[in-house]
Design a protein around this motif. Structure first.
Motif, PDB file in Angstrom:
ATOM      1  N   VAL A  28       0.816  -1.206   0.000  1.00  0.00           N
ATOM      2  CA  VAL A  28       0.000   0.000   0.000  1.00  0.00           C
ATOM      3  C   VAL A  28       0.858   1.268   0.000  1.00  0.00           C
ATOM      4  O   VAL A  28       1.764   1.412   0.832  1.00  0.00           O
ATOM      5  CB  VAL A  28      -0.935   0.054   1.231  1.00  0.00           C
ATOM      6  N   ALA A  29       0.535   2.174  -0.908  1.00  0.00           N
ATOM      7  CA  ALA A  29       1.040   3.546  -0.841  1.00  0.00           C
ATOM      8  C   ALA A  29      -0.021   4.351  -0.108  1.00  0.00           C
ATOM      9  O   ALA A  29      -1.167   4.420  -0.562  1.00  0.00           O
ATOM     10  CB  ALA A  29       1.277   4.102  -2.242  1.00  0.00           C
ATOM     11  N   VAL A  30       0.324   4.884   1.049  1.00  0.00           N
ATOM     12  CA  VAL A  30      -0.638   5.611   1.875  1.00  0.00           C
ATOM     13  C   VAL A  30      -0.314   7.101   1.810  1.00  0.00           C
ATOM     14  O   VAL A  30       0.822   7.512   2.046  1.00  0.00           O
ATOM     15  CB  VAL A  30      -0.624   5.115   3.335  1.00  0.00           C
ATOM     16  N   ALA A  31      -1.314   7.895   1.480  1.00  0.00           N
ATOM     17  CA  ALA A  31      -1.098   9.328   1.294  1.00  0.00           C
ATOM     18  C   ALA A  31      -2.015  10.128   2.202  1.00  0.00           C
ATOM     19  O   ALA A  31      -3.191   9.800   2.368  1.00  0.00           O
ATOM     20  CB  ALA A  31      -1.348   9.712  -0.169  1.00  0.00           C
ATOM     21  N   ALA A  84       6.425   1.465   9.519  1.00  0.00           N
ATOM     22  CA  ALA A  84       7.335   0.797  10.450  1.00  0.00           C
ATOM     23  C   ALA A  84       6.787  -0.565  10.878  1.00  0.00           C
ATOM     24  O   ALA A  84       7.546  -1.503  11.125  1.00  0.00           O
ATOM     25  CB  ALA A  84       7.573   1.681  11.674  1.00  0.00           C
ATOM     26  N   ALA A  85       5.460  -0.657  10.951  1.00  0.00           N
ATOM     27  CA  ALA A  85       4.821  -1.914  11.365  1.00  0.00           C
ATOM     28  C   ALA A  85       4.803  -2.950  10.247  1.00  0.00           C
ATOM     29  O   ALA A  85       4.612  -4.143  10.509  1.00  0.00           O
ATOM     30  CB  ALA A  85       3.402  -1.643  11.847  1.00  0.00           C
ATOM     31  N   HIS A  86       5.000  -2.500   9.003  1.00  0.00           N
ATOM     32  CA  HIS A  86       4.952  -3.415   7.851  1.00  0.00           C
ATOM     33  C   HIS A  86       6.137  -3.112   6.930  1.00  0.00           C
ATOM     34  O   HIS A  86       5.961  -2.560   5.838  1.00  0.00           O
ATOM     35  CB  HIS A  86       3.625  -3.242   7.099  1.00  0.00           C
ATOM     36  N   PRO A  87       7.344  -3.461   7.343  1.00  0.00           N
ATOM     37  CA  PRO A  87       8.540  -3.120   6.561  1.00  0.00           C
ATOM     38  C   PRO A  87       8.468  -3.611   5.109  1.00  0.00           C
ATOM     39  O   PRO A  87       8.114  -4.757   4.846  1.00  0.00           O
ATOM     40  CB  PRO A  87       9.662  -3.849   7.326  1.00  0.00           C
ATOM     41  N   GLY A  88       8.761  -2.698   4.195  1.00  0.00           N
ATOM     42  CA  GLY A  88       8.817  -3.041   2.781  1.00  0.00           C
ATOM     43  C   GLY A  88       7.487  -3.117   2.076  1.00  0.00           C
ATOM     44  O   GLY A  88       7.447  -3.288   0.852  1.00  0.00           O
ATOM     45  N   ARG A  89       6.396  -2.969   2.836  1.00  0.00           N
ATOM     46  CA  ARG A  89       5.079  -3.141   2.213  1.00  0.00           C
ATOM     47  C   ARG A  89       4.258  -1.859   2.211  1.00  0.00           C
ATOM     48  O   ARG A  89       3.157  -1.836   1.640  1.00  0.00           O
ATOM     49  CB  ARG A  89       4.312  -4.249   2.931  1.00  0.00           C
ATOM     50  N   VAL A  90       4.753  -0.816   2.849  1.00  0.00           N
ATOM     51  CA  VAL A  90       4.014   0.450   2.931  1.00  0.00           C
ATOM     52  C   VAL A  90       4.916   1.591   2.485  1.00  0.00           C
ATOM     53  O   VAL A  90       6.054   1.719   2.950  1.00  0.00           O
ATOM     54  CB  VAL A  90       3.517   0.716   4.369  1.00  0.00           C
ATOM     55  N   LEU A  91       4.395   2.419   1.589  1.00  0.00           N
ATOM     56  CA  LEU A  91       5.097   3.630   1.175  1.00  0.00           C
ATOM     57  C   LEU A  91       4.326   4.831   1.702  1.00  0.00           C
ATOM     58  O   LEU A  91       3.224   5.118   1.224  1.00  0.00           O
ATOM     59  CB  LEU A  91       5.206   3.700  -0.351  1.00  0.00           C
ATOM     60  N   PRO A  92       4.844   5.547   2.713  1.00  0.00           N
ATOM     61  CA  PRO A  92       4.149   6.719   3.229  1.00  0.00           C
ATOM     62  C   PRO A  92       4.413   7.944   2.349  1.00  0.00           C
ATOM     63  O   PRO A  92       5.560   8.211   1.984  1.00  0.00           O
ATOM     64  CB  PRO A  92       4.746   6.897   4.629  1.00  0.00           C
ATOM     65  N   LEU A  93       3.347   8.644   2.008  1.00  0.00           N
ATOM     66  CA  LEU A  93       3.462   9.813   1.126  1.00  0.00           C
ATOM     67  C   LEU A  93       2.724  10.991   1.748  1.00  0.00           C
ATOM     68  O   LEU A  93       1.506  10.934   1.947  1.00  0.00           O
ATOM     69  CB  LEU A  93       2.849   9.502  -0.246  1.00  0.00           C
ATOM     70  N   ARG A  94       3.447  12.036   2.059  1.00  0.00           N
ATOM     71  CA  ARG A  94       2.809  13.244   2.559  1.00  0.00           C
ATOM     72  C   ARG A  94       2.287  14.028   1.356  1.00  0.00           C
ATOM     73  O   ARG A  94       3.063  14.447   0.496  1.00  0.00           O
ATOM     74  CB  ARG A  94       3.790  14.082   3.374  1.00  0.00           C
TER      75      ARG A  94
END
Length: 290
Positions: free
Chosen positions: A36-39, A51-61
């Motif tokens: 998931v890319a979370v924006a 941090a809870a899902h290493p390698g599986r989440v891309l945080p986007l501000r």
């Protein structure tokens, strides 16, 4: 069984993912084995999820009202994961007030997030999905798109506009194998109401406001966002997802009630409606009097 793309599952792009429904959607996607890319405008909750899902989440501000920022975030997500499979247009705000009370700035702010923000996201992801000839765009609408209600007129307007453009988008995108669904949720325990914006109240509407407050106190029922997230997973797992999906019994019943009343009104005024149409030959150039 969930439909997956490759060994790492699907790739999601979720806006408004720092809290509420958006956060629940992201967590459900991760629980299903997807990435998931979370924006969102607030980075903290996104980084905690990563941090809870290493390698599986891309945080986007990202602020959805900034079109250039939206396009940049989508490009970063595609560059990071290589593709997009599910796009959830969830970011939104609630501005409450009687129609007469809204300032121009307040009205534009409501439309900028709920309508233009979703438009920018759709425009940014479509080239990617068209090239893939696959993907699913989920437009998170509202019970307020079923009809206009006192004190939510501008919010309803933003969601009506979202649904209008989404219907057109669904027909345009279908030729490329891209699916579009409009989700109409009822009440859920999110921060939407706590963070809602309100207009400066006019005294003339005090009796109506008091009546609405009593109505909300007596009949308001909100649910766990997890229920909406599970419904969303069922939607995107479907080979033939619907254009519209109602979430909640109250919304379901209200939708049918509103539709029946509209049909009854149309039928009652059928003679007037049909009398307003009678084809004639082209009248030729219209010349206005000097």
């Amino acid at each position: 069984m969930p439909t997956t793309t490759g060994s790492n599952g699907r790739v999601w792009f979720v806006t408004g993912a720092s809290r509420g429904l958006g956060h629940a959607f992201a967590e459900a996607a991760l629980a299903a084995g997807d990435r998931v890319a979370v924006a969102a405008r607030t980075a903290g909750p996104l980084e905690a999820l990563a941090a809870a899902h290493p390698g599986r989440v891309l945080p986007l501000r990202m602020d959805v009202t900034d079109r250039a920022a939206v396009f940049a975030a989508v490009a970063e997500a595609v560059g990071h994961f290589g593709r997009l499979d599910v796009v959830v247009n969830n970011a939104g705000i609630l501005s409450m007030g009687m129609v007469e009370e809204f300032s121009e700035a307040e009205a534009r702010a409501q439309m900028d997030v709920n309508f233009f923000g979703t438009l920018w996201v759709a425009q940014a992801v479509l080239p990617v999905l068209r090239a893939q000839r696959s993907g699913h765009i989920v437009q998170v609408s509202s019970i307020s798109a079923l009809g206009g209600f006192p004190s939510t007129g501008l919010y309803s307007a933003s969601k009506f506009a979202l649904e209008g453009v989404s219907e057109a988008l669904a027909m345009e995108a279908a030729a490329f194998g891209v699916k579009v669904s409009i989700v109409q949720p009822g009440g859920y325990w999110t921060d939407l109401y706590q963070d809602m914006r309100t207009t400066s109240a006019l005294d003339a509407y005090t009796p109506l406001r008091e009546a609405l407050e009593r109505q909300f106190a007596e009949g308001s029922v909100d649910s766990d966002p997890e229920l909406a997230a599970q419904a969303l997973l069922t939607l995107v797992d479907s080979d033939e997802p619907p254009l519209r999906l109602l979430l909640g019994s109250m919304v379901y019943d209200l939708a049918f009630d509103i539709a029946r009343k509209r049909m009854e009104t149309w039928a009652a005024w059928e003679d007037v409606s049909r009398a307003a149409e009678h084809a004639i030959a082209h009248p030729g150039p219209q010349v206005s009097a000097a």
